[in-house]
Design a protein around this motif. Structure first.
Motif, PDB file in Angstrom:
ATOM      1  N   ALA A   1       9.418  -8.295  -1.623  1.00  0.00           N
ATOM      2  CA  ALA A   1       9.261  -7.344  -2.734  1.00  0.00           C
ATOM      3  C   ALA A   1       7.777  -7.150  -3.047  1.00  0.00           C
ATOM      4  N   ALA A   2       6.998  -8.231  -2.901  1.00  0.00           N
ATOM      5  CA  ALA A   2       5.557  -8.138  -3.148  1.00  0.00           C
ATOM      6  C   ALA A   2       4.896  -7.125  -2.217  1.00  0.00           C
ATOM      7  N   LEU A   3       5.391  -7.046  -0.978  1.00  0.00           N
ATOM      8  CA  LEU A   3       4.831  -6.076  -0.034  1.00  0.00           C
ATOM      9  C   LEU A   3       5.013  -4.655  -0.547  1.00  0.00           C
ATOM     10  N   TRP A   4       6.205  -4.378  -1.084  1.00  0.00           N
ATOM     11  CA  TRP A   4       6.473  -3.039  -1.592  1.00  0.00           C
ATOM     12  C   TRP A   4       5.679  -2.744  -2.857  1.00  0.00           C
ATOM     13  N   VAL A   5       5.473  -3.761  -3.686  1.00  0.00           N
ATOM     14  CA  VAL A   5       4.653  -3.563  -4.886  1.00  0.00           C
ATOM     15  C   VAL A   5       3.218  -3.219  -4.477  1.00  0.00           C
ATOM     16  N   PHE A   6       2.718  -3.890  -3.432  1.00  0.00           N
ATOM     17  CA  PHE A   6       1.369  -3.606  -2.945  1.00  0.00           C
ATOM     18  C   PHE A   6       1.281  -2.178  -2.410  1.00  0.00           C
ATOM     19  N   ILE A   7       2.300  -1.752  -1.670  1.00  0.00           N
ATOM     20  CA  ILE A   7       2.332  -0.382  -1.155  1.00  0.00           C
ATOM     21  C   ILE A   7       2.346   0.622  -2.305  1.00  0.00           C
ATOM     22  N   ILE A   8       3.189   0.355  -3.299  1.00  0.00           N
ATOM     23  CA  ILE A   8       3.274   1.239  -4.465  1.00  0.00           C
ATOM     24  C   ILE A   8       1.928   1.296  -5.176  1.00  0.00           C
ATOM     25  N   GLY A   9       1.237   0.145  -5.281  1.00  0.00           N
ATOM     26  CA  GLY A   9      -0.071   0.115  -5.924  1.00  0.00           C
ATOM     27  C   GLY A   9      -1.077   0.999  -5.203  1.00  0.00           C
ATOM     28  N   ASN A  10      -1.090   0.936  -3.876  1.00  0.00           N
ATOM     29  CA  ASN A  10      -1.989   1.803  -3.110  1.00  0.00           C
ATOM     30  C   ASN A  10      -1.673   3.275  -3.352  1.00  0.00           C
TER      31      ASN A  10
ATOM     32  N   ILE B   1      -0.518  -7.937  -8.091  1.00  0.00           N
ATOM     33  CA  ILE B   1      -0.424  -7.293  -6.777  1.00  0.00           C
ATOM     34  C   ILE B   1      -0.550  -5.777  -6.918  1.00  0.00           C
ATOM     35  N   LEU B   2       0.117  -5.210  -7.918  1.00  0.00           N
ATOM     36  CA  LEU B   2       0.021  -3.771  -8.162  1.00  0.00           C
ATOM     37  C   LEU B   2      -1.432  -3.366  -8.368  1.00  0.00           C
ATOM     38  N   ALA B   3      -2.158  -4.152  -9.173  1.00  0.00           N
ATOM     39  CA  ALA B   3      -3.570  -3.860  -9.438  1.00  0.00           C
ATOM     40  C   ALA B   3      -4.400  -3.948  -8.170  1.00  0.00           C
ATOM     41  N   MET B   4      -4.117  -4.940  -7.340  1.00  0.00           N
ATOM     42  CA  MET B   4      -4.875  -5.113  -6.099  1.00  0.00           C
ATOM     43  C   MET B   4      -4.604  -3.969  -5.129  1.00  0.00           C
ATOM     44  N   GLY B   5      -3.393  -3.438  -5.150  1.00  0.00           N
ATOM     45  CA  GLY B   5      -3.121  -2.264  -4.331  1.00  0.00           C
ATOM     46  C   GLY B   5      -3.859  -1.044  -4.850  1.00  0.00           C
ATOM     47  N   MET B   6      -3.845  -0.856  -6.165  1.00  0.00           N
ATOM     48  CA  MET B   6      -4.488   0.312  -6.768  1.00  0.00           C
ATOM     49  C   MET B   6      -5.986   0.344  -6.502  1.00  0.00           C
ATOM     50  N   ILE B   7      -6.624  -0.831  -6.527  1.00  0.00           N
ATOM     51  CA  ILE B   7      -8.088  -0.859  -6.444  1.00  0.00           C
ATOM     52  C   ILE B   7      -8.590  -0.368  -5.093  1.00  0.00           C
ATOM     53  N   ASN B   8      -7.724  -0.359  -4.073  1.00  0.00           N
ATOM     54  CA  ASN B   8      -8.134   0.132  -2.756  1.00  0.00           C
ATOM     55  C   ASN B   8      -8.437   1.623  -2.756  1.00  0.00           C
ATOM     56  N   ALA B   9      -7.991   2.341  -3.786  1.00  0.00           N
ATOM     57  CA  ALA B   9      -8.235   3.779  -3.850  1.00  0.00           C
ATOM     58  C   ALA B   9      -9.617   4.113  -4.402  1.00  0.00           C
ATOM     59  N   THR B  10     -10.380   3.112  -4.839  1.00  0.00           N
ATOM     60  CA  THR B  10     -11.697   3.404  -5.416  1.00  0.00           C
ATOM     61  C   THR B  10     -12.685   3.849  -4.349  1.00  0.00           C
ATOM     62  N   VAL B  11     -12.719   3.146  -3.219  1.00  0.00           N
ATOM     63  CA  VAL B  11     -13.606   3.513  -2.106  1.00  0.00           C
ATOM     64  C   VAL B  11     -12.789   3.391  -0.822  1.00  0.00           C
ATOM     65  N   GLU B  12     -12.514   4.523  -0.198  1.00  0.00           N
ATOM     66  CA  GLU B  12     -11.745   4.512   1.049  1.00  0.00           C
ATOM     67  C   GLU B  12     -12.635   4.542   2.286  1.00  0.00           C
ATOM     68  N   HIS B  13     -13.811   5.142   2.141  1.00  0.00           N
ATOM     69  CA  HIS B  13     -14.725   5.199   3.284  1.00  0.00           C
ATOM     70  C   HIS B  13     -16.144   5.414   2.777  1.00  0.00           C
ATOM     71  N   ILE B  14     -17.112   5.072   3.610  1.00  0.00           N
ATOM     72  CA  ILE B  14     -18.524   5.351   3.341  1.00  0.00           C
ATOM     73  C   ILE B  14     -19.079   6.084   4.546  1.00  0.00           C
ATOM     74  N   GLU B  15     -19.464   7.348   4.326  1.00  0.00           N
ATOM     75  CA  GLU B  15     -19.977   8.187   5.407  1.00  0.00           C
ATOM     76  C   GLU B  15     -19.035   8.195   6.607  1.00  0.00           C
ATOM     77  N   GLY B  16     -17.739   8.256   6.312  1.00  0.00           N
ATOM     78  CA  GLY B  16     -16.739   8.343   7.368  1.00  0.00           C
ATOM     79  C   GLY B  16     -16.303   7.010   7.954  1.00  0.00           C
ATOM     80  N   LEU B  17     -16.914   5.912   7.525  1.00  0.00           N
ATOM     81  CA  LEU B  17     -16.565   4.590   8.043  1.00  0.00           C
ATOM     82  C   LEU B  17     -15.534   3.943   7.133  1.00  0.00           C
ATOM     83  N   PRO B  18     -14.380   3.522   7.663  1.00  0.00           N
ATOM     84  CA  PRO B  18     -13.332   2.948   6.817  1.00  0.00           C
ATOM     85  C   PRO B  18     -13.777   1.641   6.172  1.00  0.00           C
ATOM     86  N   ILE B  19     -13.360   1.449   4.915  1.00  0.00           N
ATOM     87  CA  ILE B  19     -13.727   0.253   4.155  1.00  0.00           C
ATOM     88  C   ILE B  19     -12.468  -0.336   3.527  1.00  0.00           C
ATOM     89  N   GLY B  20     -12.283  -1.645   3.685  1.00  0.00           N
ATOM     90  CA  GLY B  20     -11.192  -2.347   3.007  1.00  0.00           C
ATOM     91  C   GLY B  20     -11.759  -3.200   1.888  1.00  0.00           C
TER      92      GLY B  20
END
Length: 239
Positions: free
Chosen positions: A71-80, A126-145
């Motif tokens: 269930a945590a996996l789905w919460v993380f997906i929902i957060g993203n 977990i929801l918050a940790m998924g959401m925070i990934n939307a703040t910066v997705e890339h820098i000058e086209g380079l993917p960032i996690g």
């Protein structure tokens, strides 16, 4: 100043600003991960680990724990997904909007009683940790996690390999050390804070997120739009 020189300066400024933001957010992500793990006993951003643990729990017959982790996996997906929705619908200052929402979710988790709502607290973090990934997705086209570093370390290692065989463009892989460094430093801080403050360490996380969110208010609006992938109309492909 020539047009080429001006474009180079603008690109450099965007990159430096983005890397500073990545370092700060990954630090907070690492802190949250450590606090969440120490409080709940499970990973709040390392979904690879939760997947493996769920499989082991199934093999051991501990089906309840396995279901909790799945269930945590789905919460993380929902957060993203929720982070992207917030970034693209609530404000032109996307980074601020997402960070403010993340701070609100973590604050709710911090307000919950210690034992009675531990599982809900786990899922909220977990929801918050998924959401925070939307703040910066890339820098000058380079993917960032931001909340996971396996991909960053993989890209760094492959970059080292390419450099050895003759590729002399270091930017794409050297910057992958930034999220790892930030997350490692944040995790150490989170561990110390949890040992000292217990559940109240979540409030330190909230303060950190709010501080970064306020700092992003002073960024030019185009930068808030620049760090996320654009939403393409139906039928168009991302290059």
């Amino acid at each position: 100043m020539t047009l080429t020189r001006r474009r180079h300066l603008v690109s450099t400024r965007r990159t430096v600003t983005g890397l500073m933001l990545v370092a700060a957010i990954s630090f907070i992500a690492g802190m949250t991960d450590a606090v969440g793990l120490m409080l709940t006993g499970n990973f709040v951003s390392f979904m690879t680990g939760n997947t493996t643990r769920a499989a082991l729990s199934f093999a051991d017959g501990n089906y309840g724990h396995a279901i909790v982790l799945l269930a945590a996996l789905w919460v993380f997906i929902i957060g993203n997904a929720l982070g992207i929705i917030i970034a693209h619908t609530l404000s032109t200052r996307r980074t601020f909007a997402v960070l403010a929402s993340v701070a609100l979710v973590v604050a709710v988790a911090a307000l919950l009683p210690d034992e009675s709502y531990r599982r809900i607290q786990f899922y909220l973090i977990i929801l918050a940790m998924g959401m925070i990934n939307a703040t910066v997705e890339h820098i000058e086209g380079l993917p960032i996690g931001l909340t996971y570093i396996t991909g960053a370390l993989s890209r760094f290692g492959r970059g080292v390999g390419r450099w050895i065989v003759g590729d002399r463009n270091p930017t794409g892989w050297v910057i992958q050390t930034i999220p790892w460094s930030g997350m490692a430093g944040g995790a150490v801080s989170g561990a110390f804070l949890t040992n000292w403050l217990g559940k109240d360490a979540l409030w330190a996380v909230v303060i950190g997120i709010v501080t970064i969110a306020i700092a992003t208010v002073f960024l030019p609006r185009p930068l808030h739009l620049h760090f996320q992938q654009p939403i393409l109309p139906k039928g168009r492909r991302r290059r």
